[in-house]
Motif scaffolding. Structure first.
Motif, PDB file in Angstrom:
ATOM      1  N   ALA A  69      59.743  46.426  23.710  1.00  0.00           N
ATOM      2  CA  ALA A  69      60.707  47.490  23.427  1.00  0.00           C
ATOM      3  C   ALA A  69      61.884  47.431  24.410  1.00  0.00           C
ATOM      4  N   LEU A  70      61.571  47.195  25.673  1.00  0.00           N
ATOM      5  CA  LEU A  70      62.629  47.183  26.694  1.00  0.00           C
ATOM      6  C   LEU A  70      63.635  46.063  26.450  1.00  0.00           C
ATOM      7  N   ILE A  71      63.121  44.882  26.177  1.00  0.00           N
ATOM      8  CA  ILE A  71      64.020  43.733  26.028  1.00  0.00           C
ATOM      9  C   ILE A  71      64.761  43.804  24.690  1.00  0.00           C
ATOM     10  N   ALA A  72      64.071  44.269  23.661  1.00  0.00           N
ATOM     11  CA  ALA A  72      64.760  44.460  22.371  1.00  0.00           C
ATOM     12  C   ALA A  72      65.892  45.472  22.542  1.00  0.00           C
ATOM     13  N   SER A  73      65.620  46.528  23.287  1.00  0.00           N
ATOM     14  CA  SER A  73      66.647  47.539  23.545  1.00  0.00           C
ATOM     15  C   SER A  73      67.838  46.926  24.288  1.00  0.00           C
ATOM     16  N   HIS A  74      67.543  46.095  25.273  1.00  0.00           N
ATOM     17  CA  HIS A  74      68.618  45.458  26.045  1.00  0.00           C
ATOM     18  C   HIS A  74      69.538  44.643  25.133  1.00  0.00           C
TER      19      HIS A  74
ATOM     20  N   GLN B 187      58.869  36.174  22.778  1.00  0.00           N
ATOM     21  CA  GLN B 187      60.171  35.504  22.929  1.00  0.00           C
ATOM     22  C   GLN B 187      61.181  35.973  21.885  1.00  0.00           C
ATOM     23  N   LEU B 188      60.692  36.418  20.747  1.00  0.00           N
ATOM     24  CA  LEU B 188      61.595  36.871  19.684  1.00  0.00           C
ATOM     25  C   LEU B 188      62.646  37.855  20.192  1.00  0.00           C
ATOM     26  N   VAL B 189      62.213  38.796  21.018  1.00  0.00           N
ATOM     27  CA  VAL B 189      63.138  39.866  21.417  1.00  0.00           C
ATOM     28  C   VAL B 189      64.115  39.442  22.516  1.00  0.00           C
ATOM     29  N   GLU B 190      63.817  38.349  23.204  1.00  0.00           N
ATOM     30  CA  GLU B 190      64.681  37.943  24.316  1.00  0.00           C
ATOM     31  C   GLU B 190      65.756  36.940  23.898  1.00  0.00           C
ATOM     32  N   LEU B 191      65.628  36.368  22.703  1.00  0.00           N
ATOM     33  CA  LEU B 191      66.635  35.391  22.263  1.00  0.00           C
ATOM     34  C   LEU B 191      68.015  36.032  22.313  1.00  0.00           C
ATOM     35  N   PRO B 192      69.052  35.230  22.521  1.00  0.00           N
ATOM     36  CA  PRO B 192      70.397  35.807  22.675  1.00  0.00           C
ATOM     37  C   PRO B 192      70.762  36.715  21.501  1.00  0.00           C
ATOM     38  N   ARG B 193      71.650  37.638  21.776  1.00  0.00           N
ATOM     39  CA  ARG B 193      72.038  38.640  20.802  1.00  0.00           C
ATOM     40  C   ARG B 193      72.415  38.032  19.458  1.00  0.00           C
TER      41      ARG B 193
END
Lengths: 239, 312, 239, 312
Positions: free
Chosen positions: A15-20, A82-88
């Motif tokens: 949730a945190l990284i997806a939010s970022h 890793q899905l949520v950390e990939l570049p925007r």
């Protein structure tokens, strides 16, 4: 680390990284309404992350609060997929990722809510978050359909996003394999309506993994540097 | 002539002009210009604070900041909607922002250099905005007045959050305190300049006052802001960077040093530290998102066509 | 802060931050030779920065070495001009910035070398760096001419880079006003050969400033977050 | 037939084949493939380490890393030049890398997750590369052998730097030590896999040995690397992540667990963690820099034309 703490950190970090990544859209969306919508979702996910981090910190019992866990862990200690950390990426990547991720969160939180006997605290967070997730999923669904069934360019971009992100969805079900069926049903329905092709699973042997054990893509370090730099620059300060 | 008389009577009676009422062309134009500029300011104003969302030093502050920047986008929406009641199109106003024909508040052309700038903007910039905007809640044009009531309520919430954030810094470590003071040092004079040129140089003011769009002159509002802020600075324990700031018992106000109006003019003309960056960001968002807007339109058209076919 | 220390930090930070931006080209240049050339220049500038930071630390006498100065100062303590911190940009931006900056360094180091009586340590660093700077300037000159007098697109990009960066060059001469004449002569010659138009000074009232007193563009914070995060994450560690 | 005999004689006499010498087509093709793959590996190999240049934790380490990555580009240049002596064009080889028809070492498809990975790559990956490459300095093809001499000299410098960097971490804080051990844990098996499939599955080896391109089999080289590395790990005070690693007095070598060759095959086929990213980066550099190459060509053409006109 306590297994349960590790599990909670996985949910929290997702949730945190997806939010970022969503918050990177601030002032960058194609219109004001969408700028507001993306901030809203980022804010919801941040709220979930805070509750989950706090719970993980309590379970751990080492005195770490949400900020200690968000700002003072090193990359190898983050448990998000890793899905949520990939570049925007472009808006198509954002929308398709939100579709995949929200559909996963929806299934997961439904199950956690149902398991309230075993983990009442977590079930309460899941219950509270489900309405938010339903909105995120609805938003992602509408946009996936609009992009997939919009112009030739939007279709191309949406399909590319689906193809690029699909391999990363396998990691979501490494420990929650039982949820994949329901997830697939949701996602396939949306992709079909969006006239997008669902990638075959076996045609693609690329199944990145490692996030849950803290092995991340090379994008993660830059994200954390940005997120943590100020906090780490003032050890012990209160904000 | 009847219409003119009605308009004058409404203004004289301190009642509201509503969208369908007749109104002088110049009144309409002045309002469009002012509301649009105000809306644009909300939109561009998202950038300097948005700059710190991904770097906020605690999750609680990050949430507050995300919500605040989102509120600003919301304010932009209310205000564009208010402007649209005057018969203009949001897309046209937007195009005029992008082409540089319409302006936005110059304060947003300064960079947010440290985290404390977020607090200083909340305290000083939102504080100045409120002083400017509270009288607008009684503006003679109904939709604008009502939008301002909503905006002001949220702004004063933001202003308290900014104050509280600086308060924590001012009572934090030595480095945090220095960061807070430095931010106040940099934002003080630009905040004073937010009230516009001195009354002696202000071109639009007299007519706007007569129309009850404006209720106070630039200098009156500036003085109000100074008086209010001096006391808050004492609570914060931070110093306003004006050695000549002192209570004038005779006037019943604080004397203060005027901001550099030449600098203000330079910034308004486009030569502030961040004008180019702010506009480039905005243009980039529009250009790089054009394909999304086109996709949404194409999809909507397909749906409409499908519905029509189903009904035929 | 001692004025001399502040001055030295300005020189050091110029080199350090310019080096950082150049190093962002690693694996990104259009060919191998240029990848090597840009790394080489980044390495030279890093070397200059290290000598200058070390000297500044010695002058300051507070026990700060090159790493303490590079990694543990906050943004407001960095003294570099804004020109060097602007985002990497395309190759035209890189080349034109290198032209402007190297021509400035060439003039400055020549003068510092000549003033060896007053500041022998600094003069020695300048003397040592001059050969490097001559190479950087030569490299930037050749590429500026190639791009300016190459294709229509390269001309357009080069001119845009010149127009965008020109306002930032004024800051170079705020404290070194006497060097601008010689700098202009160098730069004008190159721009003319490159068929590029030199922006008029008075036509452009945009003269960004603040770097020398630690007020930077909004790009600087992200650069420092990336540069400093790891070091700051391990307080007191030796590498 | 004379040519064949000459070639065979040179090989038999352990002399060098030079560019103008006749050589069997298959020999030429094998060399082109191997040298190109080697060159490509240097170029792609810049990425995982280059990932840490802007974040290196000290300026001294940053300088070492910048120089090392630059050396890798240089190695790429020597090797492409060596390949070109065989009648191929660097641009063509490059195109084959970009299209995926030619490969590069699979080790570079793993991510550098922490700073310690830079040290681990220097120690283990460069260490393995050296074991592979030292025999190539005696390769039967002159230009390749000479390029390898230069490459090996620099690689062994890099390997010592990597070792030294890990040494400092292993003796640093607890977190640094953990970081070093973690890096070794992740890079050990991929490094073993650098020597290729086991001899029983190796398709090209026998012919390459006969041609004296290769001097040792994959398994011989892998064993040499293990034996060498175990001792260095002891000096470092780090553990190699193989519980079955032990001295076998009878063989006079260390026994060790084989790497996961299925994983190696997956990575070679394009499905490692970073294959897509590495190739996308490379393609992006070429595509986004195409206008620069075109400008340089256009300028050169103008200069040539101007010179010709001047001489006409």
């Amino acid at each position: 680390m306590n297994e349960d703490v590790g599990y909670l950190l996985g949910l929290a970090d997702d949730a945190l990284i997806a939010s970022h990544r969503l918050s990177e859209w601030s002032s960058q969306a194609h219109d004001l309404e969408e700028d507001i919508a993306l901030s809203n979702i980022a804010l919801d996910l941040l709220g979930q992350a805070r509750m989950l981090l706090t719970l993980a910190g309590e379970r751990e019992g080492a005195g770490r609060d949400e900020d200690a866990l968000a700002y003072l862990r090193d990359e190898r200690e983050f448990r998000n997929v890793q899905l949520v950390e990939l570049p925007r990426g472009d808006f198509a990547v954002t929308v398709v990722r939100m579709l995949f991720f929200s559909a996963y969160q929806a299934e997961l939180y439904l199950r956690l809510e149902a398991e309230s006997g075993e983990r009442p605290d977590l079930a309460a967070i899941a219950a509270k978050s489900l309405k938010e997730v339903a909105y995120h999923l609805d938003h992602a669904t509408r946009w996936t359909v609009r992009l997939g069934d919009g112009t030739a360019e939007s279709h191309r971009r949406a399909q590319r996003a689906v193809d690029e992100l699909w391999p990363y969805t396998h990691e979501l079900f490494e420990t929650e394999g039982d949820l994949r069926g329901a997830w697939l049903a949701r996602v396939e329905r949306v992709l079909a309506e969006a006239t997008l092709t669902r990638p075959a699973d076996d045609a693609d042997r690329f199944r990145p993994t490692g996030g849950r054990s803290g092995v991340h893509t090379e994008h993660m370090g830059y994200l954390l540097a940005e997120m943590q730099h100020l906090h780490r620059s003032h050890p012990g300060a209160v904000w | 002539a009847d219409a003119d008389a009605y308009f004058e009577a409404v203004i004289a009676a301190d009642q509201k002009i509503e969208p369908r009422d007749a109104m002088p062309d110049a009144y309409r134009k002045t309002l469009i210009r002012q509301i649009a500029q105000h809306a644009h300011s909300e939109i561009i104003g998202m950038q300097p604070e948005g700059n710190w969302i991904t770097r906020a030093p605690s999750l609680a502050r990050k949430a507050i900041l995300l919500a605040k920047v989102q509120d600003e986008a919301g304010h932009g929406l209310y205000l564009y909607a208010a402007a649209e009641t005057l018969g203009v199109d949001r897309a046209d106003l937007y195009a005029q922002l992008l082409s540089g024909r319409q302006k936005y508040s110059s304060i947003f052309n300064y960079p947010t250099v440290t985290w404390a700038d977020v607090g200083a903007i909340g305290w000083l910039v939102d504080g100045a905005a409120i002083v400017n905007q509270v009288p607008l809640c009684r503006c003679s044009y109904g939709p604008y007045a009502r939008a301002m009531i909503r905006v002001c309520k949220e702004e004063s919430f933001h202003q308290r959050q900014g104050f509280q954030s600086l308060y924590v810094l001012a009572r934090g470590t030595e480095r945090q305190r220095a960061m807070a003071q430095d931010a106040v040092d940099r934002w003080w004079y630009p905040s004073l300049a937010m009230f516009g040129p001195p009354d002696s140089d202000s071109t639009h003011s007299a007519q706007s006052m007569a129309w009850k769009i404006k209720r106070y002159s630039n200098d009156e509002l500036r003085q109000k802001f100074v008086d209010m802020t001096v006391q808050q600075a004492e609570v914060l324990g931070l110093t306003l960077p004006d050695p000549d700031l002192r209570w004038n018992a005779e006037r019943g106000h604080y004397d203060y040093t005027q901001p550099d109006y030449d600098e203000l003019m330079r910034v308004i003309k486009g030569d502030g530290p961040c004008n180019r960056q702010r506009m480039a960001n905005r243009r980039d968002a529009v250009e790089s998102g054009a394909w999304v807007a086109e996709a949404a339109a194409a999809y909507a058209a397909k749906r409409t066509a499908a519905r029509q076919e189903a009904m035929a």
